[in-house]
Scaffold this motif. Structure first.
Motif, PDB file in Angstrom:
ATOM      1  N   PHE A  25      44.309  14.292  -9.707  1.00 10.26           N
ATOM      2  CA  PHE A  25      44.033  14.918 -11.124  1.00 10.26           C
ATOM      3  C   PHE A  25      44.083  15.641 -11.371  1.00 10.26           C
ATOM      4  O   PHE A  25      44.265  16.228 -12.675  1.00 10.26           O
ATOM      5  N   GLY A  26      43.623  16.789 -10.661  1.00  7.83           N
ATOM      6  CA  GLY A  26      42.769  18.265 -10.760  1.00  7.83           C
ATOM      7  C   GLY A  26      44.230  19.009 -10.787  1.00  7.83           C
ATOM      8  O   GLY A  26      44.402  20.153 -12.261  1.00  7.83           O
ATOM      9  N   TYR A  27      45.119  18.644 -10.515  1.00  4.30           N
ATOM     10  CA  TYR A  27      46.551  19.414 -10.471  1.00  4.30           C
ATOM     11  C   TYR A  27      47.200  19.323 -11.510  1.00  4.30           C
ATOM     12  O   TYR A  27      47.148  19.917 -12.093  1.00  4.30           O
ATOM     13  N   ALA A  28      47.178  17.555 -12.303  1.00  3.80           N
ATOM     14  CA  ALA A  28      48.036  17.630 -13.038  1.00  3.80           C
ATOM     15  C   ALA A  28      47.230  17.799 -14.388  1.00  3.80           C
ATOM     16  O   ALA A  28      47.834  18.756 -15.781  1.00  3.80           O
ATOM     17  N   LEU A  29      45.735  18.293 -13.982  1.00  5.15           N
ATOM     18  CA  LEU A  29      44.730  19.136 -15.000  1.00  5.15           C
ATOM     19  C   LEU A  29      45.530  20.256 -15.507  1.00  5.15           C
ATOM     20  O   LEU A  29      46.086  20.884 -16.551  1.00  5.15           O
ATOM     21  N   LEU A  30      45.735  21.022 -14.051  1.00 11.68           N
ATOM     22  CA  LEU A  30      45.443  22.175 -14.356  1.00 11.68           C
ATOM     23  C   LEU A  30      47.469  22.872 -14.716  1.00 11.68           C
ATOM     24  O   LEU A  30      47.670  23.180 -15.200  1.00 11.68           O
ATOM     25  N   TYR A  31      48.365  21.614 -14.309  1.00 14.40           N
ATOM     26  CA  TYR A  31      49.382  21.640 -14.814  1.00 14.40           C
ATOM     27  C   TYR A  31      50.282  21.530 -16.500  1.00 14.40           C
ATOM     28  O   TYR A  31      50.302  22.076 -17.105  1.00 14.40           O
ATOM     29  N   SER A  32      48.716  20.599 -16.945  1.00 13.09           N
ATOM     30  CA  SER A  32      48.985  20.791 -18.114  1.00 13.09           C
ATOM     31  C   SER A  32      48.660  21.425 -19.096  1.00 13.09           C
ATOM     32  O   SER A  32      49.258  21.919 -20.265  1.00 13.09           O
ATOM     33  N   PHE A  33      48.149  22.730 -18.725  1.00 10.74           N
ATOM     34  CA  PHE A  33      47.311  23.369 -19.386  1.00 10.74           C
ATOM     35  C   PHE A  33      48.577  24.805 -19.112  1.00 10.74           C
ATOM     36  O   PHE A  33      48.292  25.809 -19.222  1.00 10.74           O
ATOM     37  N   GLY A  34      48.977  24.449 -18.515  1.00  6.58           N
ATOM     38  CA  GLY A  34      50.294  25.779 -17.759  1.00  6.58           C
ATOM     39  C   GLY A  34      49.791  26.556 -16.160  1.00  6.58           C
ATOM     40  O   GLY A  34      50.201  27.620 -16.081  1.00  6.58           O
ATOM     41  N   VAL A  35      48.268  26.622 -15.914  1.00  3.99           N
ATOM     42  CA  VAL A  35      47.569  26.841 -14.936  1.00  3.99           C
ATOM     43  C   VAL A  35      48.423  27.108 -13.651  1.00  3.99           C
ATOM     44  O   VAL A  35      48.953  28.387 -13.746  1.00  3.99           O
ATOM     45  N   ILE A  36      49.209  25.644 -13.125  1.00  5.10           N
ATOM     46  CA  ILE A  36      50.049  25.935 -12.074  1.00  5.10           C
ATOM     47  C   ILE A  36      51.032  25.215 -12.514  1.00  5.10           C
ATOM     48  O   ILE A  36      51.581  25.011 -13.847  1.00  5.10           O
ATOM     49  N   GLY A  37      52.544  25.894 -11.476  1.00  2.58           N
ATOM     50  CA  GLY A  37      53.822  25.586 -12.476  1.00  2.58           C
ATOM     51  C   GLY A  37      54.743  26.787 -12.271  1.00  2.58           C
ATOM     52  O   GLY A  37      54.362  27.749 -12.561  1.00  2.58           O
ATOM     53  N   ILE A  38      55.685  26.144 -11.832  1.00  2.00           N
ATOM     54  CA  ILE A  38      56.366  27.211 -10.980  1.00  2.00           C
ATOM     55  C   ILE A  38      57.224  28.424 -12.580  1.00  2.00           C
ATOM     56  O   ILE A  38      56.871  29.288 -12.378  1.00  2.00           O
ATOM     57  N   VAL A  39      57.069  27.333 -13.472  1.00  2.00           N
ATOM     58  CA  VAL A  39      57.884  27.945 -14.282  1.00  2.00           C
ATOM     59  C   VAL A  39      56.892  28.219 -15.777  1.00  2.00           C
ATOM     60  O   VAL A  39      56.754  28.902 -16.672  1.00  2.00           O
ATOM     61  N   ASN A  40      55.766  28.143 -15.510  1.00  2.00           N
ATOM     62  CA  ASN A  40      54.343  28.602 -16.955  1.00  2.00           C
ATOM     63  C   ASN A  40      54.014  29.489 -15.892  1.00  2.00           C
ATOM     64  O   ASN A  40      54.132  30.093 -16.085  1.00  2.00           O
ATOM     65  N   GLU A  41      53.626  29.600 -17.746  1.00  2.00           N
ATOM     66  CA  GLU A  41      53.296  31.814 -18.001  1.00  2.00           C
ATOM     67  C   GLU A  41      51.959  31.668 -18.403  1.00  2.00           C
ATOM     68  O   GLU A  41      50.964  32.829 -18.059  1.00  2.00           O
ATOM     69  N   ILE A 252      58.393  20.501 -18.573  1.00  2.00           N
ATOM     70  CA  ILE A 252      57.311  19.294 -17.852  1.00  2.00           C
ATOM     71  C   ILE A 252      55.483  18.965 -17.740  1.00  2.00           C
ATOM     72  O   ILE A 252      55.662  18.445 -17.348  1.00  2.00           O
ATOM     73  N   SER A 253      55.042  20.606 -18.690  1.00  2.00           N
ATOM     74  CA  SER A 253      53.779  19.953 -18.143  1.00  2.00           C
ATOM     75  C   SER A 253      53.184  19.142 -19.560  1.00  2.00           C
ATOM     76  O   SER A 253      52.517  18.564 -19.572  1.00  2.00           O
ATOM     77  N   GLU A 254      54.202  18.790 -20.553  1.00  2.00           N
ATOM     78  CA  GLU A 254      53.908  18.005 -21.240  1.00  2.00           C
ATOM     79  C   GLU A 254      53.350  16.835 -20.814  1.00  2.00           C
ATOM     80  O   GLU A 254      53.292  15.591 -21.374  1.00  2.00           O
ATOM     81  N   GLY A 255      54.297  16.218 -19.515  1.00  2.00           N
ATOM     82  CA  GLY A 255      54.694  14.988 -18.746  1.00  2.00           C
ATOM     83  C   GLY A 255      52.830  14.571 -18.384  1.00  2.00           C
ATOM     84  O   GLY A 255      52.433  13.759 -17.946  1.00  2.00           O
TER      85      GLY A 255
ATOM     86  N   LYS B  94      58.536  25.234  -3.615  1.00  2.00           N
ATOM     87  CA  LYS B  94      57.672  26.625  -3.955  1.00  2.00           C
ATOM     88  C   LYS B  94      56.514  26.319  -4.936  1.00  2.00           C
ATOM     89  O   LYS B  94      55.767  27.907  -3.924  1.00  2.00           O
ATOM     90  N   GLN B  95      56.002  25.818  -4.701  1.00  2.00           N
ATOM     91  CA  GLN B  95      54.660  25.835  -5.424  1.00  2.00           C
ATOM     92  C   GLN B  95      53.908  25.848  -4.226  1.00  2.00           C
ATOM     93  O   GLN B  95      52.457  26.199  -4.462  1.00  2.00           O
ATOM     94  N   ALA B  96      54.319  25.019  -3.273  1.00  2.00           N
ATOM     95  CA  ALA B  96      53.172  24.805  -1.953  1.00  2.00           C
ATOM     96  C   ALA B  96      52.810  26.235  -1.000  1.00  2.00           C
ATOM     97  O   ALA B  96      53.021  26.705  -0.273  1.00  2.00           O
ATOM     98  N   GLY B  97      53.894  27.269  -1.891  1.00  2.00           N
ATOM     99  CA  GLY B  97      54.098  28.429  -0.786  1.00  2.00           C
ATOM    100  C   GLY B  97      55.333  27.846   0.573  1.00  2.00           C
ATOM    101  O   GLY B  97      55.074  28.614   1.488  1.00  2.00           O
ATOM    102  N   SER B  98      56.069  27.330   0.520  1.00  2.00           N
ATOM    103  CA  SER B  98      56.480  26.257   2.214  1.00  2.00           C
ATOM    104  C   SER B  98      57.451  27.335   1.861  1.00  2.00           C
ATOM    105  O   SER B  98      58.748  28.075   1.188  1.00  2.00           O
ATOM    106  N   GLU B  99      57.374  27.786   3.529  1.00  2.00           N
ATOM    107  CA  GLU B  99      58.508  28.587   4.038  1.00  2.00           C
ATOM    108  C   GLU B  99      59.137  28.147   4.558  1.00  2.00           C
ATOM    109  O   GLU B  99      60.417  28.974   4.538  1.00  2.00           O
ATOM    110  N   LYS B 100      59.537  27.120   5.008  1.00  2.00           N
ATOM    111  CA  LYS B 100      59.924  26.324   5.592  1.00  2.00           C
ATOM    112  C   LYS B 100      60.565  24.911   5.266  1.00  2.00           C
ATOM    113  O   LYS B 100      59.663  23.919   4.891  1.00  2.00           O
ATOM    114  N   GLY B 101      61.607  24.793   4.179  1.00  2.00           N
ATOM    115  CA  GLY B 101      61.966  24.225   3.478  1.00  2.00           C
ATOM    116  C   GLY B 101      61.941  22.779   4.337  1.00  2.00           C
ATOM    117  O   GLY B 101      62.588  22.249   6.003  1.00  2.00           O
TER     118      GLY B 101
END
Lengths: 284, 404
Positions: A25-41, A252-255, B94-101
Motif C-alpha cells: 500500500f505504501g509503495y502504491a501511495l508513493l507511486y501515486s504521488f510520483g515520489v517513486i517510479g522510473i519515469v516520475n519526476e 502509470i501512476s494514475e493506475g 530498475k526501481q529495485a536497483g537490481s544489477e543482475k537481471g
C-alpha cells in the motif's frame, strides 16, 4: 501458555498479512504521488487530479457495484429457493454432484465456459442455427462482451450459487429451521408465512456478513470481466490493471491512484462491517 | 576468532569479485568478437519472448536451442513475456536497483523499444559488433529506423513483416482498399468489421490516418501535434459515423486481435487484419482459416516494420546474449526460420549480401500457398509513424470512440 500462543498468532498475522499489505500500500501511495517510479519526476498531485477530473473511475465503480450486486442477489435468491424447495433431493448423490461441481471450477475456466456456450459463435448460437431459429450469427442475442454484462452475471451466478446452497443447507440444519417450521405450522402458519417469517429471516441474518464479503469479492473480480466484459466501461480490477500496464509510461501512476482509492474504500467498508458485527455480538 | 576472520575474508573476496564482474560487463562494448565468443561458451542465456505461437515455439525449442548447445555449448532458457511484461519487469528491476537481471535478452517491437528506451532498459550499442550484422541492410529505413527513431545499434533486427488485410475470397470477392470503399462495405455487410483495442487495431488506425493525410508518407518525420489534431478529428468522425455498422453495432470492440482471428474463422466478421502479412499461411495450414483466405495491402499502404532483439541493461550474460543474437541473424538460422513448413518468416537479411551458397538456398524457398508474400505487398508499404502518434491514438480511441 495460551497467552504465548496468542502472541505467536499475532506476530504471524503481522508478518504475513499486515506487513506485506502495508508495504504494498505504501509503495502504491508513493507511486501515486510520483515520489517513486522510473519515469516520475518527484512529488506531484497531477495524477490524483487527473483521476478525479475524469469520470472513468466513478463510472467503473458504479458499473462494478451494480454487476456485483445483481450477481450476489440473484445467486443468494437462487440458492435460497433451491434449498427451501428441494433440500430433500440433495440426498441424491448425482444431483448433489451436479450442484456442487461448479465449486471446483476456477473463475477463469468458468468464464471460458460461458464464452464457449453463449457467444454469437458459441454452442447455443450454433444449435439455434442448426434448428433454423437464426440465419446469421448476429441474430443470436448478445450475451458476452455485451452492454448489460449478462455473460459476467451468468458466470458469477454459476460460481456463487453452489457455495450459498451449501451454506444454507448447513444453516437450515444448524438453526433447526425444520423444527421451527413444524412448530409454526402447528401454531397455524401457512407455507408462505413459514418461508417469509421464519426460514428466510434466520438464513439471511446468519449469512449477511458472507453476502457482503462476496459482494466485495465480486466487485474486485478480474478474470471473469476481463474475458466476458466490454471495453468501456470496465470493472474495477480490469480498469486498474489496464492503467498499470498502459503504453504511456508517464501515466502509470494514475493506475496506482485508482488502486489506492479502491483499497481505501474496500478497507473502510470491511472495517465498518466487522466493527458493527462486533458491536452487535457484544450487545447480546 | 579465526572462523570469523575467514568469514570476513570470504565476504571481502565476494565483494571484490562482484565489482570485477560489473567492470567486465562494461567491457563488452570494446571487446573483440573472439573474446566475446570465448566468454559466451558454456554459459546460460535467459531469453524473454512472446510464446503465443506454436510455430515460433517449435523453431526455438527444436532448432535454436539444440543448435546453440551443439555449436557454442550455450544453454538457452526461455521465459514467457511480451511488450508490457518486459517493460514492467525492467521498470521493477530498475526501481529495485537490481544489477543482475533475470533476463539477458528480449524480443521486442517498436512499441516496446520506445518504452525501454525511455527507461533506459537496454544495453548497447552492440548490433554492429555482431559479425552476422554485415548481412543486414541497416540503411533500409524499414529496418534501421524503428518508429521514426534510428536504432543506433541498441537493438538488432530479427524479422521484418507487413501489416495486411485478411478476407475470405469465397465470401468477399471484392474487399475494400480505401476508406471510402470500407464505408460502403460496412453498410452492405453490417456487423462484419471491427477494430481491436490493441497494437494491431491501433496500427490499422495509423494506416487510416496516413490515408487521410493524403499520401503513404504523410505521417513521416517527427510528431506534429497540429497535423495529428486535424487528422485525428477526421478519423474519429469517420469511425463514429460508421460504427453503427461495425461488429456489435460499434457498442463494444474486441480487446485483443486474437479474438478477431476466432471471429474471422467462425465467419462472425468478414474482414480482419494483422502483422506478418496477415498471419494467413500458418492459420490456413492449421485449419483455422479457410483455404480461400487471401491477404492484401491498403491502397495507400499498410505499415511495414521490423521486430528486434535487445539486450537488457542489467544482463548477467551479455557475451552469451550477443552470441545467441548473432546466431539468430545468421544465414543458417534465418534460412531455417524462412522454411514454408516452419515459421515461414521473411528473412531480415539482404539476400544480395549473402555468400553464394546461401543466396541460392534462399532463392529456392518455395512461395507461400495462401498468404501474400512481402514482395507483393511492399509496394504499398508505409513506415511506422513516430511513437507519439500511437500514444495519442490509444488514448483518443478510448476517449472519442470507446467511452463515447
Amino acid at each position: 501458555m495460551k497467552n504465548k500462543e496468542k502472541h505467536i498468532g499475532f506476530i504471524l498475522f503481522v508478518v504475513f498479512a499486515v506487513l506485506p499489505f502495508t508495504l504494498a500500500f505504501g509503495y502504491a501511495l508513493l507511486y501515486s504521488f510520483g515520489v517513486i517510479g522510473i519515469v516520475n519526476e518527484g512529488f506531484t498531485l497531477k495524477f490524483w487530479k487527473e483521476v478525479f477530473t475524469s469520470s472513468t473511475l466513478g463510472v467503473s465503480f458504479i458499473y462494478s457495484s451494480v454487476i456485483a450486486l445483481i450477481g450476489v442477489i440473484l445467486s443468494v435468491s437462487l440458492a435460497l429457493w433451491i434449498v427451501l424447495k428441494y433440500r430433500e433431493s440433495f440426498g441424491n448423490k448425482y444431483l448433489s454432484f451436479i450442484i456442487y461441481m461448479p465449486l471446483a471450477v476456477p473463475g477463469i475456466v468458468s468464464a471460458f465456459f460461458t464464452y464457449q456456450l453463449f457467444a454469437q459463435s458459441g454452442f447455443f448460437a450454433r444449435l439455434s442455427y442448426q434448428l433454423n431459429w437464426i440465419e446469421t450469427a448476429q441474430q443470436f442475442p448478445d450475451l458476452v462482451n455485451d452492454n448489460w454484462a449478462i455473460g459476467i452475471i451468468i458466470t458469477f451466478i454459476s460460481l456463487l450459487t453452489p457455495f450459498f446452497i451449501l451454506l444454507y443447507l448447513n444453516i437450515y440444519k444448524d438453526e433447526r429451521i425444520e423444527e421451527l417450521s413444524q412448530l409454526s405450522r402447528a401454531l397455524g402458519a401457512n407455507k408462505k408465512q413459514i418461508a417469509l417469517k421464519v426460514s428466510l429471516p434466520i438464513m439471511l441474518k446468519k449469512s449477511w456478513v458472507l453476502i457482503v464479503l462476496y459482494f466485495i469479492f465480486l466487485l474486485g473480480a478480474y478474470e471473469v470481466p476481463l474475458i466476458l466484459g466490454q471495453e468501456s466501461p470496465q470493472m474495477l480490477s480490469v480498469l486498474i490493471l489496464r492503467e498499470l500496464k498502459q503504453f504511456d509510461l508517464t501515466k502509470i501512476s494514475e493506475g496506482y491512484v485508482m488502486a489506492v482509492l479502491y483499497t481505501v474504500v474496500i478497507m473502510s467498508a470491511t472495517v465498518f462491517i466487522f466493527s458493527r458485527k462486533k458491536l452487535r455480538n457484544n450487545a447480546y | 576468532m579465526r572462523k570469523y576472520s575467514c568469514l570476513l575474508l570470504s565476504l571481502i573476496a565476494i565483494f571484490f569479485s562482484s565489482c570485477e564482474s560489473s567492470e567486465e560487463l562494461q567491457d563488452w562494448k570494446n571487446a573483440s568478437w573472439s573474446e566475446i565468443k570465448e566468454e559466451a561458451s558454456s554459459t546460460t542465456v535467459n531469453f524473454m519472448m512472446w510464446q503465443g505461437s506454436p510455430i515460433v515455439n517449435d523453431y526455438i525449442n527444436n532448432y535454436v536451442k539444440p543448435t546453440l548447445k551443439k555449436k557454442y555449448n550455450i544453454t538457452l532458457n526461455i521465459s514467457s513475456g511480451q511488450g508490457p511484461e518486459i517493460v514492467q519487469l525492467m521498470m521493477g528491476e530498475k526501481q529495485a536497483g537490481s544489477e543482475k537481471g533475470q533476463v539477458d535478452m528480449v524480443w521486442i517491437n517498436g512499441e516496446t523499444f520506445f518504452q525501454l528506451r525511455k527507461i533506459e532498459g537496454l544495453w548497447g550499442p552492440f548490433t554492429e559488433k555482431l559479425p552476422n550484422s554485415q548481412y543486414i541492410d541497416l540503411n533500409n529505413p524499414f529496418i534501421g529506423i524503428d518508429f521514426q527513431q534510428e536504432i543506433n545499434g541498441m537493438e538488432c533486427p530479427w524479422g521484418i513483416n507487413q501489416f495486411a488485410f485478411v478476407y475470405d475470397s469465397s465470401k468477399t470477392p471484392d474487399p475494400p482498399k480505401t476508406l471510402a470503399e470500407l464505408e460502403t462495405f460496412v453498410k452492405v455487410n453490417p456487423g462484419t468489421f471491427t477494430i481491436s483495442n490493441d497494437f494491431s487495431g491501433m496500427t490499422l488506425l495509423k494506416c487510416f490516418m496516413a490515408e487521410m493525410s493524403g499520401s503513404p508518407d504523410g505521417l513521416d518525420g517527427e510528431f506534429d501535434q497540429q497535423k495529428y489534431d486535424t487528422l485525428s478529428a477526421q478519423l474519429w468522425d469517420y469511425i463514429n459515423r460508421n460504427s453503427k455498422y461495425f461488429w456489435k453495432e460499434g457498442q463494444t470492440f474486441p480487446k485483443e486481435h486474437s479474438k478477431m482471428d476466432q471471429m474471422f474463422s467462425s465467419g462472425e466478421i468478414l474482414l480482419s487484419y494483422g502483422f506478418s502479412e496477415g498471419g494467413i499461411e500458418d492459420k490456413v495450414l492449421q485449419g483455422l482459416f479457410p483455404k480461400s483466405t487471401k491477404g492484401y495491402a491498403w491502397e495507400n499502404g499498410t505499415v511495414l516494420n521490423s521486430n528486434y532483439l535487445g539486450i537488457t541493461y542489467n544482463a548477467t550474460n551479455t557475451a552469451g546474449a550477443m552470441q545467441v543474437i548473432n546466431f539468430l541473424i545468421s544465414p543458417e538460422a534465418q534460412l531455417k526460420r524462412a522454411e514454408p513448413s516452419g515459421m515461414n518468416a521473411n528473412p531480415v537479411l539482404d539476400i544480395s549480401k549473402l555468400p553464394a551458397e546461401y543466396k541460392t538456398q534462399f532463392e529456392k524457398i518455395t512461395a507461400r500457398q495462401y498468404g501474400p508474400s512481402l514482395d507483393e505487398l511492399s509496394e504499398n508499404a508505409i513506415k511506422e509513424p513516430a511513437p507519439e502518434y500511437m500514444l495519442n491514438i490509444y488514448e483518443d480511441f478510448r476517449t472519442y470512440v470507446l467511452e463515447k
